[in-house]
Design an enzyme around this catalytic site. Structure first.
Site, PDB file in Angstrom:
ATOM      1  N   HIS A   1       0.853  -1.190   0.000  1.00 18.66           N
ATOM      2  CA  HIS A   1       0.000   0.000   0.000  1.00 18.66           C
ATOM      3  C   HIS A   1       0.888   1.238   0.000  1.00 18.66           C
ATOM      4  O   HIS A   1       1.784   1.359   0.857  1.00 18.66           O
ATOM      5  CB  HIS A   1      -0.918   0.003   1.221  1.00 18.66           C
TER       6      HIS A   1
ATOM      7  N   LEU B   1      -9.875  -3.118   5.481  1.00 20.61           N
ATOM      8  CA  LEU B   1      -9.220  -2.605   4.273  1.00 20.61           C
ATOM      9  C   LEU B   1      -7.939  -1.843   4.632  1.00 20.61           C
ATOM     10  O   LEU B   1      -7.990  -0.870   5.394  1.00 20.61           O
ATOM     11  CB  LEU B   1     -10.184  -1.677   3.523  1.00 20.61           C
ATOM     12  N   ASP B   2      -6.824  -2.290   4.076  1.00 21.06           N
ATOM     13  CA  ASP B   2      -5.508  -1.691   4.332  1.00 21.06           C
ATOM     14  C   ASP B   2      -5.210  -1.618   5.827  1.00 21.06           C
ATOM     15  O   ASP B   2      -4.413  -0.775   6.267  1.00 21.06           O
ATOM     16  CB  ASP B   2      -5.401  -0.293   3.696  1.00 21.06           C
TER      17      ASP B   2
ATOM     18  N   THR C   1      -5.961  -8.538   6.173  1.00 21.86           N
ATOM     19  CA  THR C   1      -7.030  -9.031   7.043  1.00 21.86           C
ATOM     20  C   THR C   1      -8.341  -8.437   6.532  1.00 21.86           C
ATOM     21  O   THR C   1      -8.355  -7.757   5.505  1.00 21.86           O
ATOM     22  CB  THR C   1      -6.789  -8.607   8.510  1.00 21.86           C
TER      23      THR C   1
END
Ligand code: GRF
Length: 221
Positions: free
Chosen positions: A114, A149-150, A146
């Site tokens: 990311h 999100l991010d 997981t």
């Protein structure tokens, strides 16, 4: 594992594929003890599919527009990845939000890159958001995926300066150089069993990883 003891990877892309290329190069020069078993895209026009073809790697396209729901797409994607019996799944510019139908079967062996210093700027437009906030530094995070999100636990971060003259594009160009260094490194840690995510947290060489990940500038190996 392959017959010669290398880990098997699936790499999921949606576009350009420069991180994919970094993995292809790392596998070729043995910086990463792995073989890329398959490259899967949700976008038939992803330029990365040609990179994979050129490197002799099998490709598959599963177009999300062919499915009635996110869950149905994710179930088909999970079934395709499962067919390749991989040890590690790499999201490399895969621009779909994933549901539990995909994340749960691969939990603990699913990584993402990311382009921000998480927990800052989950989601899109990270470089513009860093500029708008007046940040003096930006960077990139490799993390376990997981359901948030991010939001999965960071493994490693690399930092770059933000220059007064930066645009989102110039900052992205500085950050992506670091992406190509730290993402294959995190994968190498995983496939050599130095890196694990357990119910107790994320560990490198048996030691808990700091909440924002290992600082790449401090890393010597
Ligand atoms: C990278 O910046 C990655 O961090 C983000 O999407 C971009 C993908 O670039 N998730 P590429 O397709 O690997 O060149």
């Amino acid at each position: 594992m392959t017959a010669d003891g290398k880990a098997r990877l699936a790499i999921l892309i949606s576009g350009r594929g420069s991180n994919l290329q970094a993995f292809i190069d790392a596998c070729a020069d043995a910086a990463l003890a792995a073989d890329i078993s398959v490259v899967i895209s949700n976008n038939p026009d992803a330029a990365g599919l040609q990179l994979a073809d050129g490197a002799g790697i099998p490709t598959r396209c599963i177009d999300h527009r062919d499915f009635p729901s996110r869950e149905a797409f994710d179930a088909a994607l999970a079934a395709e990845v499962a067919r390749w019996q991989v040890d590690l799944v790499i999201l490399a510019g895969f621009m779909r939000i994933l549901t539990p139908a995909f994340i749960q079967p691969f939990s603990g062996r699913l990584l993402n890159v990311h382009p921000s210093l998480l927990p800052r700027y989950p989601g899109l437009h990270t470089h513009q958001r860093a500029l708008d906030a007046g940040d003096r530094e930006a960077g990139v995070t490799v993390h376990f995926v997981t359901l948030e999100l991010d939001g999965g636990p960071p493994i490693i971060q690399a930092r770059v300066p933000v220059l007064p003259t930066d645009s989102a594009e110039s900052l992205a160009a500085r950050v992506i150089v670091q992406e190509h260094l730290i993402y294959p490194l995190a994968a190498q840690w995983f496939v050599t069993k130095r890196l694990q995510m357990t119910e107790h947290g994320v560990f490198l060489d048996g030691e808990p990883i700091p909440a924002t990940g290992v600082d790449y500038s401090q890393e010597t190996c």
